[in-house]
Write a protein that holds these residues in place. Structure first.
Motif, short mmCIF file in Angstrom:
data_model
loop_
_atom_site.label_atom_id
_atom_site.label_comp_id
_atom_site.label_asym_id
_atom_site.label_seq_id
_atom_site.Cartn_x
_atom_site.Cartn_y
_atom_site.Cartn_z
N VAL A 398 0.86 -1.19 0.00
CA VAL A 398 0.00 0.00 0.00
C VAL A 398 0.89 1.23 0.00
O VAL A 398 2.09 1.17 0.27
CB VAL A 398 -0.96 0.04 1.22
CG1 VAL A 398 -1.85 -1.19 1.25
CG2 VAL A 398 -0.19 0.20 2.52
N GLU A 399 0.29 2.37 -0.31
CA GLU A 399 1.00 3.64 -0.29
C GLU A 399 0.13 4.67 0.38
O GLU A 399 -1.10 4.66 0.21
CB GLU A 399 1.34 4.08 -1.72
CG GLU A 399 2.15 5.37 -1.80
CD GLU A 399 2.50 5.73 -3.24
OE1 GLU A 399 2.64 6.94 -3.52
OE2 GLU A 399 2.60 4.81 -4.09
N GLN A 400 0.74 5.53 1.18
CA GLN A 400 -0.02 6.61 1.80
C GLN A 400 0.46 7.94 1.23
O GLN A 400 1.56 8.05 0.70
CB GLN A 400 0.13 6.58 3.31
CG GLN A 400 1.56 6.65 3.82
CD GLN A 400 1.64 6.47 5.32
OE1 GLN A 400 0.64 6.49 6.01
NE2 GLN A 400 2.86 6.30 5.84
N ALA A 401 -0.40 8.94 1.34
CA ALA A 401 -0.15 10.22 0.69
C ALA A 401 1.08 10.91 1.26
O ALA A 401 1.36 10.84 2.46
CB ALA A 401 -1.36 11.13 0.84
N ARG A 402 1.79 11.56 0.36
CA ARG A 402 2.85 12.48 0.78
C ARG A 402 2.20 13.76 1.27
O ARG A 402 1.04 14.04 0.98
CB ARG A 402 3.78 12.78 -0.39
CG ARG A 402 4.51 11.57 -0.92
CD ARG A 402 5.18 11.89 -2.23
NE ARG A 402 4.20 12.18 -3.27
CZ ARG A 402 4.52 12.56 -4.51
NH1 ARG A 402 5.79 12.73 -4.83
NH2 ARG A 402 3.57 12.79 -5.40
N PRO A 403 2.95 14.60 1.99
CA PRO A 403 2.38 15.89 2.39
C PRO A 403 1.93 16.67 1.17
O PRO A 403 2.60 16.66 0.13
CB PRO A 403 3.55 16.59 3.11
CG PRO A 403 4.44 15.48 3.56
CD PRO A 403 4.31 14.39 2.52
N SER A 404 0.78 17.35 1.29
CA SER A 404 0.25 18.11 0.14
C SER A 404 1.19 19.22 -0.24
O SER A 404 1.87 19.81 0.60
CB SER A 404 -1.14 18.68 0.48
OG SER A 404 -1.03 19.59 1.56
N ARG A 405 1.23 19.55 -1.55
CA ARG A 405 2.12 20.57 -2.06
C ARG A 405 1.35 21.86 -2.29
O ARG A 405 0.15 21.86 -2.54
CB ARG A 405 2.74 20.12 -3.38
CG ARG A 405 3.53 18.84 -3.28
CD ARG A 405 3.99 18.41 -4.66
NE ARG A 405 2.86 18.21 -5.53
CZ ARG A 405 2.96 18.10 -6.86
NH1 ARG A 405 4.13 18.22 -7.44
NH2 ARG A 405 1.89 17.91 -7.60
N GLU A 406 2.06 22.93 -2.23
CA GLU A 406 1.49 24.22 -2.60
C GLU A 406 1.55 24.37 -4.12
O GLU A 406 2.38 23.74 -4.78
CB GLU A 406 2.27 25.37 -1.94
CG GLU A 406 2.21 25.36 -0.43
CD GLU A 406 0.79 25.55 0.08
OE1 GLU A 406 0.03 26.31 -0.57
OE2 GLU A 406 0.43 24.93 1.08
N PRO A 407 0.70 25.22 -4.70
CA PRO A 407 0.75 25.42 -6.15
C PRO A 407 2.14 25.80 -6.66
O PRO A 407 2.56 25.38 -7.71
CB PRO A 407 -0.27 26.53 -6.38
CG PRO A 407 -1.23 26.39 -5.25
CD PRO A 407 -0.40 25.93 -4.08
N SER A 408 2.85 26.59 -5.88
CA SER A 408 4.18 27.02 -6.31
C SER A 408 5.13 25.84 -6.41
O SER A 408 6.00 25.78 -7.28
CB SER A 408 4.74 28.06 -5.33
OG SER A 408 4.79 27.52 -4.02
N ASP A 409 4.97 24.86 -5.50
CA ASP A 409 5.80 23.67 -5.56
C ASP A 409 5.52 22.87 -6.82
O ASP A 409 6.42 22.34 -7.47
CB ASP A 409 5.55 22.78 -4.33
CG ASP A 409 5.94 23.48 -3.03
OD1 ASP A 409 6.87 24.31 -3.08
OD2 ASP A 409 5.32 23.19 -1.99
#
Length: 420
Positions: A398-409
């Motif tokens: 399984v895989e879990q989400a990475r931290p959400s990115r900002e639009p600039s990222d």
């Protein structure tokens, strides 16, 4: 007339859907269910489906995936592993509906077919979306939208003026297939409410294309002759170019509208001309009438013609782009285009719902989930211990989400990829 009191829950509140679909037909069908209040759990492989990267904008925005998967939960599972299949079976036991659009036989080879999952959940509704449908000699062949349009006769029906077959539009078969698949699932849910029994639902791309053109197909089958539209529907119904090089569409078929059209065009001479007195007679003299109307429309700008037509009761509309349609006041008033919250982009504009329910309205769900955003929570709900979840993550099951990115990222990443 007083309107019914609106309740907070959607029409499908309490319904759980396990979504194993990809691309357009399946995800759009399950998104409809999510908008109606169902809890939809989207299953993807670790690393994410190709859909997430399909037709990405330069800044990293994936409109294709975003528009089709809002309001769902996301779990990333490798269903080619025994552990991954066990997770899917456990989820199926908790769900009312399972939806998949693999090629016929793939789910059986994976050990997750209808009969297997029915053993896990005897009341399950199992919905499968395919190209040809489950029966017939080519039922297991792969298919995409454009192939379905060809098989169904749609590409032939909308041939270009020089005779070349073409697509009615990108995604026509997939989108109509999604709507009919969702309709089948809703019908099965209603039947289950009455009988307590689940069932299998099969949708298809080819069948949906034919169904969307029921009238034209029925006309063609009487005499085995396809009656294609060449140019405008009639001499007075179709698209006309205006002075500012923009286009307007009018529908002036019956006699009352014909009178309004001639008034709007300031051409009473056409109304009084015996060659154009009635619709059947007008079409006999189409080669004369049509150029006259075309020339008249070239004398004023599009917006002027729209106003004149509306003032005289002629069905009319400017030929909008999708961007222009999204600014139309009626489109906005009815919620056909809406703003959707998004964890990365703040808000995004997208398509709303094409029908309105007064008491249990459909609604735009939360943002489209990051891959594996709900993996850990869903496994916890199944009773999987934390240390076992950690092992499954470490083993790549399984895989879990990475931290959400900002639009600039996202933009920076897109720029770096472009330089590579």
């Amino acid at each position: 007339m007083s309107r019914p009191e609106v309740v907070e829950d959607g029409a499908l509140d309490g319904i759980k859907v396990l979504d194993l679909t990809r691309f357009l037909q399946g995800p759009y069908a399950t998104r409809i269910l999510a908008d109606l209040g169902a809890e939809v759990i989207k299953v993807e492989r670790p690393g994410g489906e190709w859909d997430r990267r399909l037709r990405q904008a330069p800044d990293g925005y994936a409109g294709f995936f975003t528009g089709l998967n809002r309001g769902k939960k996301s779990i990333a599972v490798d269903i080619t592993t025994t552990e991954g299949r066990d997770i899917v079976k456990a989820l199926a036991r908790e769900c009312d509906v399972v939806v998949e659009n693999f090629r016929l036989g793939v789910m059986e080879k994976l050990g997750l077919g209808y009969d297997t999952l029915l053993e896990e959940n005897s009341q399950l509704i199992y919905a499968a979306a395919s190209g040809y449908g489950p029966l017939g000699p080519r039922s297991s062949e792969p298919m995409f939208d454009m192939v379905a349009q060809a098989v169904s006769g749609l590409s032939d029906f909308v041939r270009t003026p020089d005779g070349a077959p073409r697509l009615a539009s990108r995604g026509m078969a997939d989108s109509s297939g999604a709507v009919f698949l969702a309709m089948g699932i809703l019908t099965a849910l209603l039947a289950k409410e009455r009988t307590g029994r689940g069932q299998r639902v099969d949708g298809s791309l080819v069948g949906s294309c034919l169904a969307m053109h029921t009238a034209e197909v029925t006309i063609a089958l009487h005499g085995d002759e396809v009656k294609r539209t060449q140019g405008r529907v009639t001499s007075t119904s179709g698209a006309f170019r205006c002075r500012d090089d923009r286009w307007v569409v009018i529908g002036a078929t019956d006699q009352k509208v014909w009178n309004g059209l001639t008034t709007a065009l300031d051409r009473p001479d056409l109304r009084d001309d015996p060659r154009f007195a009635k619709s059947r007679i007008r079409e006999q003299h189409r080669d004369i009438l049509e150029p006259i109307i075309e020339e008249t429309f070239l004398t004023a700008d599009r917006d002027t013609w729209v106003e004149r037509m509306r003032d005289n009761g002629v069905p009319v509309a400017p030929v909008n782009t999708f961007v222009e349609a999204a600014r139309d006041p009626d489109v906005l008033a009815n919620g056909f285009v809406v703003e959707q919250p998004d964890a990365t982009w703040g808000t995004v504009r997208t398509v709303g719902n094409p029908f309105l329910l007064s008491a249990t309205p459909a609604r735009v769900g939360d943002w489209t989930p990051e891959l594996g955003a709900d993996t850990r929570d869903l496994l916890e709900d199944l009773g999987v211990p934390q240390d076992r979840i950690d092992e499954l993550v470490a083993d790549g099951v399984v895989e879990q989400a990475r931290p959400s990115r900002e639009p600039s990222d996202a933009l920076q990443e897109a720029e770096e990829v472009g330089k590579a």
